[in-house]
Design an enzyme around this catalytic site. Sequence first.
Site, PDB file in Angstrom:
ATOM      1  N   ASN A  10       0.890  -1.165   0.000  1.00  0.00           N
ATOM      2  CA  ASN A  10       0.000   0.000   0.000  1.00  0.00           C
ATOM      3  C   ASN A  10       0.928   1.215   0.000  1.00  0.00           C
ATOM      4  O   ASN A  10       1.554   1.509   1.018  1.00  0.00           O
ATOM      5  CB  ASN A  10      -0.894  -0.021   1.240  1.00  0.00           C
ATOM      6  CG  ASN A  10      -1.722   1.251   1.369  1.00  0.00           C
ATOM      7  OD1 ASN A  10      -1.740   2.089   0.457  1.00  0.00           O
ATOM      8  ND2 ASN A  10      -2.382   1.408   2.503  1.00  0.00           N
ATOM      9  N   LYS A  12       0.201   4.286  -0.219  1.00  0.00           N
ATOM     10  CA  LYS A  12      -0.382   5.490   0.415  1.00  0.00           C
ATOM     11  C   LYS A  12      -0.113   6.711  -0.467  1.00  0.00           C
ATOM     12  O   LYS A  12      -0.075   6.566  -1.680  1.00  0.00           O
ATOM     13  CB  LYS A  12       0.160   5.643   1.841  1.00  0.00           C
ATOM     14  CG  LYS A  12       0.019   4.339   2.646  1.00  0.00           C
ATOM     15  CD  LYS A  12       0.251   4.483   4.109  1.00  0.00           C
ATOM     16  CE  LYS A  12       0.002   3.146   4.795  1.00  0.00           C
ATOM     17  NZ  LYS A  12       0.133   3.201   6.242  1.00  0.00           N
ATOM     18  N   HIS A  95      -9.408   1.534   4.727  1.00  0.00           N
ATOM     19  CA  HIS A  95      -8.143   1.654   5.461  1.00  0.00           C
ATOM     20  C   HIS A  95      -8.346   2.602   6.652  1.00  0.00           C
ATOM     21  O   HIS A  95      -9.096   3.569   6.550  1.00  0.00           O
ATOM     22  CB  HIS A  95      -7.042   2.186   4.530  1.00  0.00           C
ATOM     23  CG  HIS A  95      -5.683   2.062   5.139  1.00  0.00           C
ATOM     24  ND1 HIS A  95      -5.215   2.975   6.056  1.00  0.00           N
ATOM     25  CD2 HIS A  95      -4.709   1.127   4.986  1.00  0.00           C
ATOM     26  CE1 HIS A  95      -4.002   2.598   6.437  1.00  0.00           C
ATOM     27  NE2 HIS A  95      -3.672   1.486   5.807  1.00  0.00           N
ATOM     28  N   GLU A  97      -6.622   4.909   7.747  1.00  0.00           N
ATOM     29  CA  GLU A  97      -6.328   6.322   7.437  1.00  0.00           C
ATOM     30  C   GLU A  97      -7.513   6.977   6.730  1.00  0.00           C
ATOM     31  O   GLU A  97      -7.791   8.157   6.932  1.00  0.00           O
ATOM     32  CB  GLU A  97      -5.053   6.408   6.582  1.00  0.00           C
ATOM     33  CG  GLU A  97      -3.815   6.112   7.430  1.00  0.00           C
ATOM     34  CD  GLU A  97      -2.671   5.471   6.687  1.00  0.00           C
ATOM     35  OE1 GLU A  97      -2.647   5.495   5.436  1.00  0.00           O
ATOM     36  OE2 GLU A  97      -1.766   4.918   7.358  1.00  0.00           O
ATOM     37  N   GLU A 167      -5.291  -4.797  10.369  1.00  0.00           N
ATOM     38  CA  GLU A 167      -4.226  -3.829  10.617  1.00  0.00           C
ATOM     39  C   GLU A 167      -4.487  -3.093  11.934  1.00  0.00           C
ATOM     40  O   GLU A 167      -5.256  -2.120  11.959  1.00  0.00           O
ATOM     41  CB  GLU A 167      -4.182  -2.793   9.487  1.00  0.00           C
ATOM     42  CG  GLU A 167      -3.920  -3.389   8.123  1.00  0.00           C
ATOM     43  CD  GLU A 167      -3.306  -2.376   7.168  1.00  0.00           C
ATOM     44  OE1 GLU A 167      -2.221  -2.651   6.654  1.00  0.00           O
ATOM     45  OE2 GLU A 167      -3.891  -1.299   6.969  1.00  0.00           O
ATOM     46  N   GLY A 173       2.779   2.178  10.741  1.00  0.00           N
ATOM     47  CA  GLY A 173       3.761   3.254  10.609  1.00  0.00           C
ATOM     48  C   GLY A 173       4.512   3.567  11.894  1.00  0.00           C
ATOM     49  O   GLY A 173       5.195   4.582  11.988  1.00  0.00           O
ATOM     50  N   SER A 213       3.574  -2.283  10.088  1.00  0.00           N
ATOM     51  CA  SER A 213       5.027  -2.354  10.277  1.00  0.00           C
ATOM     52  C   SER A 213       5.634  -3.709   9.867  1.00  0.00           C
ATOM     53  O   SER A 213       6.620  -4.142  10.454  1.00  0.00           O
ATOM     54  CB  SER A 213       5.418  -2.004  11.715  1.00  0.00           C
ATOM     55  OG  SER A 213       5.024  -0.675  12.019  1.00  0.00           O
TER      56      SER A 213
END
Length: 249
Positions: A10, A12, A95, A97, A167, A173, A213
């Site tokens: 991904n 991003k 996701h 985010e 996730e 991250g 991660s």
Amino acid sequence: MARKKIIAGNWKMNMTPSEAVALVNTLKPLVVNDEVDVVFCVPAIDIIPVLQAAEGSNIQVGAENMYYEEKGAYTGEISPAMLTDVGVKYVVLGHSERREYFAETDATVNKKVLKAFEHGITPIICCGETLTQREQGVTMDFIRQQVKIAFQGVTADQAKTAVIAYEPIWAIGTGKTATTAQAQEVCAGIRACIAEVYDEATAEAIRIQYGGSVNAATAPELFAQPDIDGGLVGGASLKPDFGKIVNYK
Ligand code: 13P
């Protein structure tokens, strides 16, 4: 039948189209592994150059988002037909985010999942708890709700082909990968939830990734777990490390 692993990057909001082509050219010789599905989920503007650069390889291309309407006055959105027209096979939906910064909800994720199936696009449906939820002991309750709502109206045959990405938000991250045991426990819980909603055959067929991660060092143990069918990789998908992740065995 054993489930085929699916390892997706991904990207991003990274990589201009010219950087994207350079990255694909670097990674192409490193991600040759027919035993796994390799998918690059990239920003919309990178999709066409990445498809062209990836030609002749086993890299498949996915989008990072998609709208749930067919077409029309939805400034800034990408429609499912726009994706299928150029050969996109996968789309990341829900996701964390997008949920956090762009007001995605379980209900909008569900609409997008239904629309993706209607167009023959495989959704990679994301779920995952916050650190507070984990500390409060409600991880599985929260994820079961996310999964159950995402799959409302989805048939068993469709669900069999879906991908779920677990996730944990606290692992994204942050450099803090969930322990193998934590990741396996939740992925097994998601599979059990799918078995409850559908049946054992559907639960056995659906692929469940871990994300957060993931790197070349943690991938082998994570992907060896019985309920972890690959990974959704952020930061490490932008580096030659991704080649090592794809060839984790
Ligand atoms: P990182 O691998 O950078 O933690 O990102 C995970 C992720 O959000 C993939 O969708």
